[in-house]
Design a protein around this motif. Structure first.
Motif: not given
Length: 127
Positions: A101, A82-85, A89-90, A103-104, A52
């Motif tokens: 990677y 992670t929620t970082e979309s 971030h990727v 995404i949640k 995460d």
């Protein structure tokens, strides 16, 4: 194969543990990046870490950097979950050494597909 699930959410660790267990992985868990580094040092060294981004003590990005800085652990496959979309971030995570990677929220099939792309799973079982 052995996987380390690194997430401050107990619920998310349970979900990921079930998905990986169904794929035949043994798992261990850590609630933040520092706990994960301690677990790796204590052994066994995981083949895979699901990481995460947002966690207390040490975030996932810093964890990835620390793992990649240690020559003994460069063979660990790292996958951000992670929620970082954001694209930034990727790119940042992949540049730091993450292999994939996710995404949640995600589906079990999405995790399985990424693990197949990484060569860790074939036909629903560890490679």
């Amino acid at each position: 194969m052995h996987a380390l699930i690194i997430d401050d959410s107990r619920t998310m660790r349970i979900i990921l543990r079930r998905i990986l267990g169904d794929l035949g992985f043994t798992t261990a868990e850590a609630g933040d990046g520092q706990q994960a580094l301690d677990a790796i040092a204590a052994g066994p060294v995981p083949d895979l870490c699901l990481v995460d981004w947002n966690m207390p003590v040490m975030d996932g990005y810093t964890f990835v950097q620390r793992v990649r800085a240690n020559a003994e652990h460069r063979n660990i496959t790292l996958m951000m979950v992670t929620t970082e979309s954001s694209h930034g971030h990727v790119v940042k995570a992949l540049a730091a050494g993450a292999h994939e990677y996710v995404i949640k929220p995600f589906t079990p099939e999405a995790i399985t597909e990424k693990l197949e792309l990484l060569g860790l799973v074939r036909n629903g079982v560890p490679a």
